[in-house]
Write an enzyme that holds these catalytic residues in place. Structure first.
Site, mmCIF file in Angstrom:
data_model
loop_
_atom_site.group_PDB
_atom_site.id
_atom_site.type_symbol
_atom_site.label_atom_id
_atom_site.label_comp_id
_atom_site.label_asym_id
_atom_site.label_seq_id
_atom_site.Cartn_x
_atom_site.Cartn_y
_atom_site.Cartn_z
ATOM 1 N N LYS A 188 0.834 -1.217 0.000
ATOM 2 C CA LYS A 188 0.000 0.000 0.000
ATOM 3 C C LYS A 188 0.870 1.270 0.000
ATOM 4 O O LYS A 188 0.669 2.166 -0.813
ATOM 5 C CB LYS A 188 -0.897 0.053 1.247
ATOM 6 C CG LYS A 188 -1.839 -1.108 1.410
ATOM 7 C CD LYS A 188 -2.763 -0.901 2.604
ATOM 8 C CE LYS A 188 -2.058 -0.864 3.958
ATOM 9 N NZ LYS A 188 -1.454 -2.149 4.375
ATOM 10 N N ARG A 226 12.155 -5.118 5.306
ATOM 11 C CA ARG A 226 11.761 -3.731 5.024
ATOM 12 C C ARG A 226 12.590 -2.727 5.820
ATOM 13 O O ARG A 226 12.807 -2.885 7.013
ATOM 14 C CB ARG A 226 10.281 -3.570 5.380
ATOM 15 C CG ARG A 226 9.769 -2.164 5.191
ATOM 16 C CD ARG A 226 8.293 -2.140 5.042
ATOM 17 N NE ARG A 226 7.596 -2.195 6.322
ATOM 18 C CZ ARG A 226 6.269 -2.009 6.431
ATOM 19 N NH1 ARG A 226 5.538 -1.818 5.352
ATOM 20 N NH2 ARG A 226 5.704 -2.062 7.616
ATOM 21 N N ARG A 263 -0.018 -8.502 13.991
ATOM 22 C CA ARG A 263 -0.602 -7.510 13.071
ATOM 23 C C ARG A 263 -1.446 -8.202 12.001
ATOM 24 O O ARG A 263 -2.492 -7.692 11.601
ATOM 25 C CB ARG A 263 0.508 -6.674 12.429
ATOM 26 C CG ARG A 263 1.121 -5.677 13.412
ATOM 27 C CD ARG A 263 2.433 -5.126 12.925
ATOM 28 N NE ARG A 263 2.306 -4.294 11.750
ATOM 29 C CZ ARG A 263 3.295 -4.071 10.875
ATOM 30 N NH1 ARG A 263 4.474 -4.638 11.045
ATOM 31 N NH2 ARG A 263 3.095 -3.281 9.851
HETATM 32 P P1 AMP Z 1 1.002 0.804 9.549
HETATM 33 O O1 AMP Z 1 2.224 1.637 9.355
HETATM 34 O O2 AMP Z 1 -0.138 1.222 8.663
HETATM 35 O O3 AMP Z 1 1.291 -0.673 9.458
HETATM 36 O O4 AMP Z 1 0.507 1.083 11.050
HETATM 37 C C1 AMP Z 1 1.336 0.791 12.168
HETATM 38 C C2 AMP Z 1 0.499 0.667 13.422
HETATM 39 O O5 AMP Z 1 -0.171 1.900 13.677
HETATM 40 C C3 AMP Z 1 -0.616 -0.366 13.343
HETATM 41 O O6 AMP Z 1 -0.148 -1.676 13.642
HETATM 42 C C4 AMP Z 1 -1.574 0.166 14.400
HETATM 43 O O7 AMP Z 1 -1.132 -0.106 15.701
HETATM 44 C C5 AMP Z 1 -1.493 1.660 14.182
HETATM 45 N N1 AMP Z 1 -2.467 2.138 13.177
HETATM 46 C C6 AMP Z 1 -2.208 2.647 11.940
HETATM 47 N N2 AMP Z 1 -3.346 2.989 11.308
HETATM 48 C C7 AMP Z 1 -4.361 2.680 12.154
HETATM 49 C C8 AMP Z 1 -5.772 2.775 12.071
HETATM 50 N N3 AMP Z 1 -6.384 3.262 10.951
HETATM 51 N N4 AMP Z 1 -6.503 2.346 13.124
HETATM 52 C C9 AMP Z 1 -5.902 1.865 14.230
HETATM 53 N N5 AMP Z 1 -4.594 1.732 14.376
HETATM 54 C C10 AMP Z 1 -3.802 2.137 13.343
#
Ligand code: AMP
Length: 223
Positions: free
Chosen positions: A22, A133, A177
């Protein structure tokens, strides 16, 4: 490649498990079309690094591979959405409650979504991708030791800044995750399919092939 992407179609939601591509695809579209990438993960990580109240609240959830509570995320997103007409939402919404809140905010702003793109990939591939990564914590730009290496190990090609491995890309947190994604975020595939907005993309392909599919999907919608 020239694809007739309508401007309104650049209000996009990017869905898919962690590691499906993404963020990489969002950065490519930003480079081509000048839309704004709004990554909730990047915003949260900046808040954690800066030690803000929001960051303090979010950190434990992030470290555990769990979701930050919906009310925190929705309050954080509200000012972001008003700031520009075209955007790519990368990592938001992640629950049905967040998707409903997003619908309400966009209706208020009279900014309908162009499409929701779901990036699909196998679990084994996701684990391998996240393990390799490297991220620029300042810009959110990502690399991969095998599939998309920087010219100099540990250094961002673009701004020369240091690259780091995210603590939540560690294997045990990744497993959590992915479980969180299955339980909370997967239902959004149906949510957007029912609204006629869903496009599915095979995220297992090389980066350029995924981009070509994304542009085709957006071109189709804009036609
Ligand atoms: P990401 O970089 O998108 O993988 O996000 C890293 C972490 O941030 C996730 O594992 C969640 O803990 C938190 N997070 C990011 N976006 C959201 C969201 N829309 N809702 C809830 N938690 C989020």
């Amino acid at each position: 490649m020239t694809v007739p992407v309508a401007w309104h179609a650049m209000r996009l939601v990017f869905l898919g498990p962690p590691g499906a591509g993404k963020g990489t695809q969002a950065q490519i579209l930003v480079g081509r079309f000048g839309a704004r990438q709004i990554s909730t993960g990047d915003i949260l990580r900046r808040n954690v690094a800066d030690g803000t109240e929001l960051g303090k609240r979010a950190k434990a959830f992030m470290d555990a591979g769990a979701l930050v509570p919906d009310d925190v995320i929705v309050a954080m997103m509200e000012p972001e959405l008003g700031a520009g007409a075209a955007f790519i939402l990368d990592g938001f919404p992640r629950t049905v409650a967040q998707a409903e809140a997003l619908d309400a905010m966009l209706t208020r702003l009279a900014l309908p979504l162009g499409a929701a793109l779901q990036f699909d990939a196998d679990r084994e591939v996701l684990i391998e991708r996240l393990a390799g990564r490297w991220t620029n914590p300042r810009t959110g730009r990502t690399y991969h030791t095998l599939f998309n290496p920087p010219r100099v190990a540990g250094i961002d090609d673009e701004d020369g800044g240091p690259l780091v491995q995210r603590p939540d890309d560690a294997r045990d947190v990744v497993a959590q995750r992915l479980a969180t994604y299955d339980a909370k975020t997967k239902p959004l595939i149906d949510y957007y399919a029912r609204r006629g907005l869903l496009q599915r993309i095979d995220g297992l392909q090389p980066i350029e092939a995924v981009t070509a599919d994304v542009l085709r999907a957006l071109g189709d919608r804009a036609a």
